[in-house]
Design an enzyme around this catalytic site. Structure first.
Site, short mmCIF file in Angstrom:
data_model
loop_
_atom_site.label_atom_id
_atom_site.label_comp_id
_atom_site.label_asym_id
_atom_site.label_seq_id
_atom_site.Cartn_x
_atom_site.Cartn_y
_atom_site.Cartn_z
CG ASN A 166 -0.37 0.01 2.53
OD1 ASN A 166 0.72 -0.54 2.47
ND2 ASN A 166 -0.85 0.56 3.31
CD GLU A 178 4.47 -1.39 13.41
OE1 GLU A 178 3.50 -1.06 13.73
OE2 GLU A 178 5.32 -1.45 14.55
CB CYS A 237 -2.17 0.16 8.14
SG CYS A 237 -0.78 1.36 8.39
CD GLU A 280 7.71 -0.37 11.73
OE1 GLU A 280 7.06 0.38 11.07
OE2 GLU A 280 8.59 -1.08 11.04
#
Ligand code: NDP
Length: 493
Positions: A161, A259, A293, A473
């Site tokens: 994405n 993630e 996301c 992260e």
């Protein structure tokens, strides 16, 4: 020595892997079609690599580690800064490649994805110049200090994405602190990883520090997660795949960051600045065709504002222009693949079955032009009238489809927000500061935005709770993830 890609014919190129500083074809000689989502037509060939290519990349990464891990931080930093400069120099080339590969509007790739990729390199290039090591004095007994050392070879796996944005978010911190890397972009979106390899080569990144192996999850991703010499795995992708990655890593005790998916709540209180909330919510619902996301796919509006919000939101969303991603003025491009488009359609049908009303969109639009007549387009779609606990409100769709639901009380909407397996991000729109603090405390998500969406400071921790992931992260968290803290204890006599 191969070039980054071979010309197959006037419309197509054959991409190579980047291993040990060279552009090489996959050992098995197999390729997959890379399809342009806006046209539905193949336009390049991507290596269908396998475990032999991963093995070759691991060998190269292992050789490079000995020198790279001892290279002074200032030298590593200047190479990463050079990479950032070259990405900026080639902004148009990168943006066009990203747009063609993903179907996202060229303006989005140009304004967000590619600038963020160079920021990632710049950020970690400078971060490593400003680190501190902890020291602890143990009464009169000893002096301790903490050495943070690179861990070795990092396996970096990213989705389609935000291809370069997310891959560089992993590569930059991993190699900045002295690791070497084997990276795998999504097979659906290989092109900007190839361009990045070219730029790394030109910037003088030593051979083997970054290796890019193109191919599918089962044939390349899986051998990376299972490889005994790759001790660190940073993965971004769906929750189902994340579970497989966790299963592969657990027996080898790898350090893992996951993630994963999201089903993010976007909560609008009646006291919110509705102009800002509507503009922000249209963006958070449909940016990148809803394939971020962090998109807020479940919108909850306090009842006194519900009717006005829904009316004005639909009016604004209906002005978004679905079009050829390469054309100026396009707000919504194509969905990344036929599979993803079918998934979006499935959930819109399911919404109907679950009693929802399609307040906007809901079926494929006419093709924007002749070039795109076979492209994978779907318009911004708004569904109302669904119960909070239905499948459409619980499962990640990852497309331009949102639901809007009214609520009456703060505790009620907190329950709605948390009524999902996911916990990635949320937005709250209110002018009541105390309420904003209360909401931020009680929503189970890794990020809570108040009166904004997708405002990103690269220093803050980023990641999800529950099935949205494990680990963080960003900033210091990434520097810590990619290093091993070692306690050195010196006795004081
Ligand atoms: P997938 O989980 O399908 O794939 C992610 C990556 O993993 C791809 O490179 C894929 O390869 C690879 N992969 C697939 N199977 C395996 C395996 N068994 N072992 C190792 N790697 C494997 O996700 P999508 O690409 O469909 O991306 C969309 C998902 O990503 C959504 O759920 C979205 O929420 C999530 N996401 C999460 C973000 C976050 O920060 N939390 C950010 C962006 C997206 P290939 O596709 O080439 O087969």
């Amino acid at each position: 020595m191969y070039t980054p890609c071979d010309i197959v014919d006037k419309d197509s190129v054959r991409i190579h892997n980047f291993i040990g500083g060279e552009f090489v074809p996959p050992i098995g000689g197999k390729y997959l079609d890379n399809i342009e989502p806006a046209t539905g037509q193949p336009y390049s060939l991507v290596p269908d690599s396998d475990s032999r290519d991963v093995e070759r990349a691991v060998d190269a990464a292992e050789k490079a580690f000995a020198t790279w891990s001892r290279t002074p931080a200032a030298e590593r930093s200047s190479i990463l800064l050079r990479i950032a400069e070259l990405i900026d120099r080639d902004l148009d080339k990168f943006a066009r490649a990203e747009s063609i590969d993903t179907g996202k509007p060229l303006s989005l790739a140009r304004g967000l994805d590619i600038p963020r990729a160079s920021s990632n390199f710049r950020f970690f290039a400078t971060a490593i110049l400003h680190t501190e090591n902890e020291a602890h004095v143990t009464d009169g007994l000893a002096f301790n200090y903490t050495l943070r050392q690179p861990r070795g070879i990092a396996g970096l796996i990213s989705p389609w994405n935000l291809p370069l944005y997310l891959l560089s978010w992993k590569i930059a911190p991993a190699i900045a602190v002295g690791n070497t890397a084997v990276a795998k972009p999504s097979e659906l979106t290989p092109m900007t990883a190839l361009l990045l390899a070219e730029v790394c080569h030109e910037a003088g990144l030593p051979a083997g520090v970054l290796n890019i192996v193109q191919g599918t999850g089962p044939n390349v991703g899986s051998p990376i997660t299972a490889h005994p010499k790759i001790g660190t795995i940073s993965f971004t992708g769906g929750t189902v795949t994340g579970r497989k990655v966790a299963e592969a890593c657990a027996p080898l005790f790898k350090k893992v960051s996951l993630e994963l998916g999201g089903k993010n709540p976007n909560i609008i209180f009646a006291d919110a600045d509705l102009d800002a909330a509507i503009a922000g919510s249209v963006r958070s619902s449909f940016a990148n065709q809803g394939q971020v996301c962090l998109c807020g796919s479940r919108v909850f509006v306090e009842r006194p504002a519900y009717a006005e919000f829904v009316g004005r939101f639909i009016e604004k969303a209906s002005q978004l222009r679905v079009g050829d991603p390469l054309e100026t003025g396009t707000d919504q491009g194509a969905i990344v693949s036929k599979t993803q488009l079918d998934k979006v359609k499935f959930y819109v049908d399911l919404a109907r079955q679950e009693g929802g009303e399609i307040a906007l969109g809901g079926s494929a639009p006419a093709p924007p032009n002749d070039r795109c007549k076979n492209g994978y387009f779907f318009p911004p779609t708004v569904i109302t009238g669904l119960p909070v606990a239905c499948r459409v409100n619980r499962e990640e769709i990852f497309g331009p489809v949102i639901t809007i639901t009214p609520f009456d009380r703060e505790d009620e909407v907190i329950g709605y927000a948390n009524d999902t397996e996911y916990g990635l991000a949320s937005s709250v729109w209110t002018q009541n500061l105390n309420r904003a603090h209360r909401m931020a405390e009680q929503i189970h998500s890794g990020t809570v935005w108040v009166n904004c969406w997708l405002v990103r400071d690269l220093r803050v921790p980023f990641g999800g709770m529950k099935q949205s992931g494990v680990g963080r992260e960003g900033g210091e968290e990434a520097l810590r993830f990619f290093t091993e803290p070692k306690n050195v204890c010196i006795a004081k006599n």
